[in-house]
Design a protein around this motif. Structure first.
Motif, short mmCIF file in Angstrom:
data_model
loop_
_atom_site.label_atom_id
_atom_site.label_comp_id
_atom_site.label_asym_id
_atom_site.label_seq_id
_atom_site.Cartn_x
_atom_site.Cartn_y
_atom_site.Cartn_z
N GLU D 147 20.12 -38.81 42.56
CA GLU D 147 19.66 -40.02 41.91
C GLU D 147 19.38 -39.70 40.44
OE1 GLU D 147 16.32 -40.41 44.54
OE2 GLU D 147 14.94 -39.57 43.06
N PRO D 148 19.28 -40.70 39.62
CA PRO D 148 19.01 -40.45 38.21
C PRO D 148 17.74 -39.61 38.05
CG PRO D 148 19.64 -42.74 38.51
CD PRO D 148 19.47 -42.13 39.89
N GLY D 149 17.85 -38.56 37.26
CA GLY D 149 16.71 -37.67 37.03
C GLY D 149 16.66 -36.46 37.93
N ALA D 150 17.45 -36.45 38.98
CA ALA D 150 17.44 -35.29 39.88
C ALA D 150 17.93 -34.06 39.12
CB ALA D 150 18.34 -35.56 41.09
N GLN D 165 22.60 -18.69 33.72
CA GLN D 165 21.85 -19.73 34.41
C GLN D 165 22.28 -21.08 33.86
OE1 GLN D 165 17.92 -18.33 33.48
NE2 GLN D 165 17.82 -19.42 31.54
N THR D 166 22.15 -22.09 34.68
CA THR D 166 22.55 -23.44 34.27
C THR D 166 21.63 -24.45 34.93
OG1 THR D 166 24.45 -24.95 34.13
CG2 THR D 166 24.21 -23.74 36.17
N THR D 167 21.49 -25.59 34.28
CA THR D 167 20.82 -26.73 34.92
C THR D 167 21.65 -27.98 34.68
OG1 THR D 167 19.51 -27.37 32.99
CG2 THR D 167 18.50 -25.79 34.52
N VAL D 168 21.59 -28.88 35.65
CA VAL D 168 22.25 -30.19 35.54
C VAL D 168 21.22 -31.25 35.94
CG1 VAL D 168 24.06 -31.69 36.46
CG2 VAL D 168 24.55 -29.27 36.02
N THR D 169 21.04 -32.24 35.09
CA THR D 169 20.15 -33.37 35.39
C THR D 169 21.01 -34.62 35.58
OG1 THR D 169 18.42 -32.36 34.05
CG2 THR D 169 18.15 -34.69 34.60
N LEU D 170 20.99 -35.16 36.78
CA LEU D 170 21.89 -36.28 37.11
C LEU D 170 21.48 -37.55 36.37
CD1 LEU D 170 22.34 -35.84 40.97
CD2 LEU D 170 23.58 -34.75 39.09
N GLN D 171 22.50 -38.31 35.97
CA GLN D 171 22.21 -39.59 35.33
C GLN D 171 22.86 -40.77 36.06
OE1 GLN D 171 23.65 -38.29 31.49
NE2 GLN D 171 21.57 -38.06 30.69
N ARG D 172 24.09 -40.57 36.54
CA ARG D 172 24.81 -41.70 37.12
C ARG D 172 26.02 -41.19 37.91
NH1 ARG D 172 26.18 -40.85 32.01
NH2 ARG D 172 24.44 -42.10 31.22
N GLU D 219 31.53 -38.63 46.49
CA GLU D 219 31.16 -39.25 45.22
C GLU D 219 30.68 -38.15 44.28
OE1 GLU D 219 28.53 -43.12 44.04
OE2 GLU D 219 27.41 -41.49 44.99
N ILE D 220 31.00 -38.28 43.00
CA ILE D 220 30.58 -37.31 41.99
C ILE D 220 29.48 -37.93 41.14
CG2 ILE D 220 31.33 -35.95 39.99
CD1 ILE D 220 34.19 -36.08 41.14
N TRP D 221 28.40 -37.17 40.92
CA TRP D 221 27.37 -37.59 39.98
C TRP D 221 27.48 -36.75 38.72
CZ3 TRP D 221 22.79 -40.78 40.07
CH2 TRP D 221 22.79 -41.69 41.15
N GLU D 222 27.12 -37.35 37.58
CA GLU D 222 27.18 -36.60 36.32
C GLU D 222 25.87 -36.77 35.56
OE1 GLU D 222 30.48 -38.49 34.29
OE2 GLU D 222 29.08 -39.71 33.12
N GLY D 223 25.68 -35.89 34.58
CA GLY D 223 24.48 -35.97 33.76
C GLY D 223 24.51 -34.92 32.68
N SER D 224 23.34 -34.59 32.16
CA SER D 224 23.25 -33.61 31.08
C SER D 224 23.15 -32.22 31.67
CB SER D 224 22.03 -33.91 30.22
OG SER D 224 20.86 -33.86 31.01
N ALA D 225 23.44 -31.22 30.84
CA ALA D 225 23.48 -29.85 31.35
C ALA D 225 22.96 -28.86 30.32
CB ALA D 225 24.90 -29.48 31.74
N GLY D 248 27.36 -32.22 32.92
CA GLY D 248 27.27 -31.50 34.19
C GLY D 248 27.56 -32.45 35.33
N TYR D 249 28.01 -31.88 36.45
CA TYR D 249 28.44 -32.69 37.60
C TYR D 249 27.95 -32.05 38.89
CZ TYR D 249 31.69 -34.23 34.00
OH TYR D 249 32.24 -34.70 32.84
N ARG D 250 27.73 -32.87 39.89
CA ARG D 250 27.44 -32.38 41.24
C ARG D 250 28.20 -33.21 42.27
NH1 ARG D 250 24.12 -32.38 45.85
NH2 ARG D 250 23.64 -30.26 46.49
#
Lengths: 267, 267, 267, 267
Positions: D147-150, D165-172, D219-225, D248-250
């Motif tokens: 979800e957004p913010g995850a 190391q990496t982080t991804v924050t989902l947006q949509r 389904e693919i989610w994307e966001g900042s990384a 970034g994507y998950r």
């Protein structure tokens, strides 16, 4: 070859990344060895093409080595996760063109660089977790020492199961040292193909004979031994379980490897 | 006590399952020790209640131990995953009622039985991955030996990061041995409460002084040393990073532990 | 308390180093549970002082949990070696003052923070290596899915041996969920003394009852199960081996822990 | 070929022991992907012979995969230490005869079967320790959800150091999914020779193009990384450190592999 450098992958612009550095490789380690006999028919069934059965066909040895190794310059020695590893392996005796040899039927090792270095030499390595009793030269109840009655044990586990265990109880300095793993070792280098239809047509499949130099060995102690193998659905080493156990040995050994002889292309 | 038996959990009908067997515990191991000085103010900030600053307040030592241990009877020695472990720790010098002591501010260890055995003695152990160069007494390029110029290294990692690394280059047999970790060690045994409202009211919180017997030590070699600490969001050991590094030492040591003195209840 | 901070050791000036952060602890994980019966006499022999045998005295459950957890703020979640762990445990049914409860007789966990957090709650944790089949919600031959016929397995190894293994084959959504681990859990918090003469006089030895909040659970699936325990010289969990195996279950569960009730001091 | 059987070593009488079973190999896993750009000159320096620079030459992707896999029949799935693994890798974009492709410059994986299976496919795998945040579909503070913010994080360590190391924050939900690792992957299969004088004359050195079938994707989610690489004396991946980080994507992905195309022999 492109501008990428390295003895193994990953090959990179500077060549510092290779999982295994270029030879020579210098080794020193303590050894537990158990001379034993497996069921002769089963032992012979593990011989690769190109080797003939030994006149004493069930003759095998269990070898446990607690290694420290490095490439030229020895930089790995002070970053010891890159130099230390343990391995646990079974050799079967055989003949190559009438000459006594051994071949490694099974081997577990606990570090990736050692696994890959082994593949390059024809050792069929898998990862495992290996432990072996140490001697510290100081004495006391936690130090078995190197003396009559000193007991050493080793265990090998892989994929969440104990594969094998051994104990050696020292009795005396040995005149001849281990007998079953004394002949030169001949292995099969093997690298498969994944192309459809060629899964049984390996890219590399050749009988090779180990070469080494600058060998050194400590005094060898010998004594009685026990040896147990435990089966698993995805392993067959228990087909090489002992029907008779001979002597056990403990010693320290060092050598250098930077060559290998191809005996025969088996493709 | 019920019919369940065992020095630690799990306590069971036969008492064979305890993570740590009953004392006595016999130990033997090789040591790398580095005498060093941290920022004095920071070193003092790591002292627990009940200890006073040392007159040389930044005095610390880094200790790396490669252990083999067992309980009475020594059965663990031939199942060596139950007897071997490595630890990497920092002691800070202090005074206890005017007497020179040390206290362990940080310690990583690589096996669960050793972690728990440490907690019982007041060592604030976490799990880590520790590697240390070994000497094999045989010589050759992979064996540093015990001689002038021999180099030993040790690394400690935890939670996917390198925490610290050290090297010691031997120069000569040492007259006095390591100095900064020579005083007796005084730690805090601590076991918290989880009941709501009592998270800062531990069930056990006491200053304890180590007791041991049957100590033995090899010849000690000394030389130059390097020492680096690396920070992490969830660690503070880098506050104890060296501002000055003294000598490094290597030796083998053995002792037995089956007692502990409570100096003061700190609750 | 001194200026050092932290819920557990190591306690440090800033309090960032504690092996277990302060509660609350938030958890989410997938579960495999197998309702089973051990030999009644043996099951009863594992009950701690303060608990009475259950009317169905051999009633036990095997629980495998694949967890992700964090403290307040959730910082561990993006450094996941600090938040993920797996555990494998056995509960025995019992009565506490006539009320149905369970107690954890044996538990292995694969991370140090979880081991210590368990000790604080009275779980008799040892380290082990635990693996459990996952469902990915996408389908295909490598994804069992959550559907009739889906098969899940779990294994637990410790000290170089497989301790136990289980499989669950899903049949249908469950009406009631697992039965044998449904009652509240009552454990013994235990922390020994090392002072000579007091090795059987623990500093902490108390019956505690788990408290939790904000519990959430997914749909539960149930089906058939298998369960095997394997003995070891230093373990007794095989005394709790199944004489009869009931249903297996799979589901996802979440809760928060920041409290614990002391039922009775057992010293 | 002799009577010994197996796709890889160890080759044995029954063929049950091969470190990697025969294809097909079925996979399912969750992915974190980060589109990023490295220094163009450095990225190009990692291209193997046979590939040309991409028009956007610094284009790279970081991929973290949390896999479950099996061979035909799926027996490994209920003995999950033989089916689960994680990998962390870097691809660089390139051209093959004018067509857009990617090539894997660096990859760490945490299990031996996956390391070897990768070598066979041309992935230059080393062992590492990889962790990645999971979603459980239940909610609560320990479950990031989809979800957004995850927030999701992943770390990779090898040889006692954190590598990246990496982080991804989902947006949509994403329209197109990851872009930098979308082209087909072309790698180099490489197996060296140890014979003296032939250390730079590999037995296998060929450009290969991955083939797969039965691909499925969620389904693919994307966001900042965010993305950080950390250097080490024995690694060069930090030469591929980001100069610019994209999205970034998950998502979850499944496929089957049982073929490989040899593009060109590079010897």
């Amino acid at each position: 070859m492109s501008g990428l450098k390295g003895f193994t992958v990953p090959r990179t612009p500077e060549g510092r990344s290779s999982l295994v550095p270029y030879p020579p490789w210098h080794y020193v380690g303590t050894f537990l060895v158990v001379d034993y006999w497996a069921d002769p028919e089963k032992a012979v069934s593990f011989l690769p093409e190109g080797l003939d059965p030994h006149p004493d066909p069930g003759r095998c040895a269990l070898v446990v080595a607690d290694w420290q190794s490095c490439s030229e310059g020895g930089g790995e020695l002070v970053d010891p996760s890159r130099s230390q590893y343990k391995e646990f392996f079974i050799v079967v005796n055989a003949l190559l063109d009438g000459e006594e040899v051994t071949t490694c039927a099974y081997i577990w090792v606990d570090r990736d660089f050692a696994l890959t270095r082994g593949w390059v030499q024809g050792f069929p390595k898998k990862l495992g977790s290996i432990w072996v009793t140490r001697s510290f030269g100081l004495g006391g109840p936690a130090d078995p020492g190197m003396e009559p009655g000193a007991r050493f044990g080793a265990t090998c586990a892989a994929y969440e199961r104990r594969m094998a265990q051994t104990t050696v109880t020292l009795q005396r300095p040995s005149q001849g040292g281990p007998f079953h793993n004394a002949p030169p070792i001949v292995n099969v280098r093997h690298f498969p193909r994944l192309a459809a239809g060629r899964h049984d047509d390996p890219a590399v499949h050749e009988l090779v004979r180990a070469r080494s130099r600058d060998r050194a060995i400590s005094e060898i102690w010998e004594g009685s031994a026990t040896l147990d193998f435990f089966g698993a659905p995805h392993e067959e080493h228990d087909a090489l379980a002992p029907v008779k156990v001979g002597k056990g040995y403990r010693f320290t050994f060092a050598y250098t490897v930077d060559d290998l002889e191809t005996v025969k292309d088996l493709r």
